[in-house]
Design a protein around this motif. Structure first.
Motif, PDB file in Angstrom:
ATOM      1  N   ASP A  91       0.829  -1.201   0.000  1.00 25.30           N
ATOM      2  CA  ASP A  91       0.000   0.000   0.000  1.00 25.30           C
ATOM      3  C   ASP A  91       0.863   1.251   0.000  1.00 25.30           C
ATOM      4  O   ASP A  91       0.530   2.260  -0.602  1.00 25.30           O
ATOM      5  CB  ASP A  91      -0.876   0.018   1.263  1.00 25.30           C
ATOM      6  CG  ASP A  91      -1.760  -1.207   1.354  1.00 25.30           C
ATOM      7  OD1 ASP A  91      -2.593  -1.395   0.457  1.00 25.30           O
ATOM      8  OD2 ASP A  91      -1.597  -1.987   2.321  1.00 25.30           O
TER       9      ASP A  91
ATOM     10  N   VAL B 269       4.082  -5.153   7.790  1.00 23.34           N
ATOM     11  CA  VAL B 269       2.686  -4.770   8.020  1.00 23.34           C
ATOM     12  C   VAL B 269       2.654  -3.791   9.184  1.00 23.34           C
ATOM     13  O   VAL B 269       3.167  -4.094  10.260  1.00 23.34           O
ATOM     14  CB  VAL B 269       1.816  -5.999   8.333  1.00 23.34           C
ATOM     15  CG1 VAL B 269       0.373  -5.571   8.609  1.00 23.34           C
ATOM     16  CG2 VAL B 269       1.870  -7.000   7.191  1.00 23.34           C
ATOM     17  N   ALA B 270       2.095  -2.627   8.943  1.00 22.01           N
ATOM     18  CA  ALA B 270       1.981  -1.618   9.992  1.00 22.01           C
ATOM     19  C   ALA B 270       0.517  -1.456  10.353  1.00 22.01           C
ATOM     20  O   ALA B 270      -0.370  -1.838   9.591  1.00 22.01           O
ATOM     21  CB  ALA B 270       2.555  -0.287   9.515  1.00 22.01           C
ATOM     22  N   GLU B 271       0.287  -0.881  11.511  1.00 21.51           N
ATOM     23  CA  GLU B 271      -1.092  -0.722  11.959  1.00 21.51           C
ATOM     24  C   GLU B 271      -1.238   0.635  12.631  1.00 21.51           C
ATOM     25  O   GLU B 271      -0.372   1.057  13.394  1.00 21.51           O
ATOM     26  CB  GLU B 271      -1.407  -1.827  12.961  1.00 21.51           C
ATOM     27  CG  GLU B 271      -2.879  -2.005  13.172  1.00 21.51           C
ATOM     28  CD  GLU B 271      -3.207  -3.217  14.038  1.00 21.51           C
ATOM     29  OE1 GLU B 271      -2.363  -4.130  14.155  1.00 21.51           O
ATOM     30  OE2 GLU B 271      -4.307  -3.219  14.611  1.00 21.51           O
TER      31      GLU B 271
ATOM     32  N   ARG C 259      -6.335   0.381  11.325  1.00 25.37           N
ATOM     33  CA  ARG C 259      -6.140  -0.081   9.946  1.00 25.37           C
ATOM     34  C   ARG C 259      -4.777  -0.736   9.814  1.00 25.37           C
ATOM     35  O   ARG C 259      -3.810  -0.280  10.399  1.00 25.37           O
ATOM     36  CB  ARG C 259      -6.204   1.125   8.981  1.00 25.37           C
ATOM     37  CG  ARG C 259      -7.566   1.783   8.891  1.00 25.37           C
ATOM     38  CD  ARG C 259      -8.420   1.143   7.804  1.00 25.37           C
ATOM     39  NE  ARG C 259      -7.692   1.027   6.541  1.00 25.37           N
ATOM     40  CZ  ARG C 259      -7.799   1.899   5.552  1.00 25.37           C
ATOM     41  NH1 ARG C 259      -8.573   2.944   5.656  1.00 25.37           N
ATOM     42  NH2 ARG C 259      -7.118   1.707   4.424  1.00 25.37           N
ATOM     43  N   ARG C 260      -4.731  -1.783   9.008  1.00 27.93           N
ATOM     44  CA  ARG C 260      -3.447  -2.428   8.720  1.00 27.93           C
ATOM     45  C   ARG C 260      -3.088  -2.170   7.285  1.00 27.93           C
ATOM     46  O   ARG C 260      -3.960  -2.210   6.420  1.00 27.93           O
ATOM     47  CB  ARG C 260      -3.580  -3.942   8.873  1.00 27.93           C
ATOM     48  CG  ARG C 260      -3.553  -4.384  10.280  1.00 27.93           C
ATOM     49  CD  ARG C 260      -3.902  -5.862  10.344  1.00 27.93           C
ATOM     50  NE  ARG C 260      -3.601  -6.300  11.685  1.00 27.93           N
ATOM     51  CZ  ARG C 260      -2.847  -7.338  11.975  1.00 27.93           C
ATOM     52  NH1 ARG C 260      -2.325  -8.072  11.007  1.00 27.93           N
ATOM     53  NH2 ARG C 260      -2.607  -7.647  13.217  1.00 27.93           N
ATOM     54  N   PHE C 261      -1.837  -1.960   7.038  1.00 32.10           N
ATOM     55  CA  PHE C 261      -1.414  -1.737   5.658  1.00 32.10           C
ATOM     56  C   PHE C 261       0.013  -2.247   5.463  1.00 32.10           C
ATOM     57  O   PHE C 261       0.782  -2.363   6.407  1.00 32.10           O
ATOM     58  CB  PHE C 261      -1.532  -0.255   5.282  1.00 32.10           C
ATOM     59  CG  PHE C 261      -1.010   0.689   6.322  1.00 32.10           C
ATOM     60  CD1 PHE C 261      -1.810   1.124   7.364  1.00 32.10           C
ATOM     61  CD2 PHE C 261       0.306   1.124   6.260  1.00 32.10           C
ATOM     62  CE1 PHE C 261      -1.306   1.969   8.340  1.00 32.10           C
ATOM     63  CE2 PHE C 261       0.812   1.983   7.225  1.00 32.10           C
ATOM     64  CZ  PHE C 261      -0.008   2.401   8.268  1.00 32.10           C
ATOM     65  N   VAL C 262       0.303  -2.553   4.219  1.00 33.78           N
ATOM     66  CA  VAL C 262       1.615  -3.127   3.894  1.00 33.78           C
ATOM     67  C   VAL C 262       2.536  -2.012   3.418  1.00 33.78           C
ATOM     68  O   VAL C 262       2.177  -1.206   2.563  1.00 33.78           O
ATOM     69  CB  VAL C 262       1.476  -4.213   2.804  1.00 33.78           C
ATOM     70  CG1 VAL C 262       2.854  -4.780   2.439  1.00 33.78           C
ATOM     71  CG2 VAL C 262       0.558  -5.328   3.283  1.00 33.78           C
TER      72      VAL C 262
ATOM     73  N   SER D  49       6.914  -1.987  12.038  1.00 34.29           N
ATOM     74  CA  SER D  49       6.429  -3.326  11.682  1.00 34.29           C
ATOM     75  C   SER D  49       7.364  -4.369  12.269  1.00 34.29           C
ATOM     76  O   SER D  49       8.374  -4.040  12.867  1.00 34.29           O
ATOM     77  CB  SER D  49       6.372  -3.479  10.157  1.00 34.29           C
ATOM     78  OG  SER D  49       7.679  -3.672   9.638  1.00 34.29           O
TER      79      SER D  49
ATOM     80  N   VAL E 233      -2.638   6.679   7.043  1.00 30.51           N
ATOM     81  CA  VAL E 233      -3.984   6.093   7.020  1.00 30.51           C
ATOM     82  C   VAL E 233      -4.961   7.053   6.327  1.00 30.51           C
ATOM     83  O   VAL E 233      -5.751   6.644   5.466  1.00 30.51           O
ATOM     84  CB  VAL E 233      -4.465   5.753   8.446  1.00 30.51           C
ATOM     85  CG1 VAL E 233      -5.953   5.408   8.456  1.00 30.51           C
ATOM     86  CG2 VAL E 233      -3.656   4.587   9.008  1.00 30.51           C
TER      87      VAL E 233
END
Ligand code: GDP
Ligand code: MG
Length: 212
Positions: A24, A63-65, A69-72, A43, A191
């Motif tokens: 992302d 992967v972060a949060e 929300r989680r996103f790559v 991450s 985000v």
């Protein structure tokens, strides 16, 4: 190849397959800007960190949060390193940036300054590299992270730089991956940016990616 009596001739083909990572968010910036350190901070990914270029030869994903929300996030190495070494590595890594929806552009305002670097020209150099690869990358949502804040003795000094970057329509966040300062604010900005970045704006791949 001959297939027995019917004289069938087989075909030989040379295929060049390339892997395009799907993330992302892409982290871009000059070597040593702090991309791998940031990815480690946000991450569980463990890309190598070292104060010299070419540390990262394979893009790392994590992967972060934030805000539920989680996103790559992909650490995109090779910008400038490759180009300046004439090794063509820039291109090899930049293709991983093509399909990211948001870029986080790290600009070193701490360590680099000690070496007499100018953050604005560092920033411009990376933008030039992105443009050379694909002019469309210039219009991708980009958040600028002024990195290594812990090495800046007087953060008020950053204001003119921030004004200059904001006047180009960019969101600017100050971070230190060493102390963690500003990192959460950066993730919040990411985000929000992901929420405005429509997936439809991505080029449609000619073939659906194989399931992981
Ligand atoms: N003081 C300080 N050093 C940092 C920070 N982020 C990265 N570094 C250092 O800067 C050097 C390059 O970092 P790295 O993450 O490998 O940069 P990359 O080439 O952009 O991936 C390493 O020595 C890191 O420890 C930071 O926030 N503060
Ligand atoms: Mg790195």
């Amino acid at each position: 190849m001959r297939g027995g009596d019917d004289n069938t001739v087989g075909e030989a083909r040379r295929l060049r397959l390339s892997l395009k990572l799907l993330a992302d968010v892409g982290l871009v910036g000059l070597p040593n800007a702090g991309k791998s350190t940031l990815l480690r901070r946000i991450s569980a990914a463990r890309p190598r960190v070292a104060p010299y270029p070419f540390t990262t030869l394979v893009p790392a994903l994590g992967v972060a949060e934030a805000l539920g929300r989680r996103f790559v996030v992909a650490d995109i190495p090779g910008l400038i390193e490759g180009a300046s070494e004439g090794a063509g590595l820039g291109d090899r890594f930049l293709r991983h940036v093509e399909r990211t929806r948001v870029l986080v552009h790290l600009v070193d305002v701490g360590g680099g300054r000690l070496e007499g670097r100018d953050p604005l020209s560092d920033y411009a150099a990376v933008r030039t590299e992105l443009e050379a690869y694909d002019p469309q990358l210039l219009s991708r949502i980009e958040i600028i992270a002024l990195s290594k804040l812990d090495l800046v003795p007087d953060p008020a000094e950053l204001e003119p730089l921030e004004r200059a970057l904001r006047s180009q329509g960019r969101e600017v966040v100050r971070i230190s991956s060493a102390t963690g300062e500003g990192v959460e604010a950066l993730l919040h900005a990411v985000v929000r940016a992901l929420e405005r970045a429509p997936r439809e704006s991505l080029p449609v791949p000619s073939q659906a990616p194989a399931p992981a």
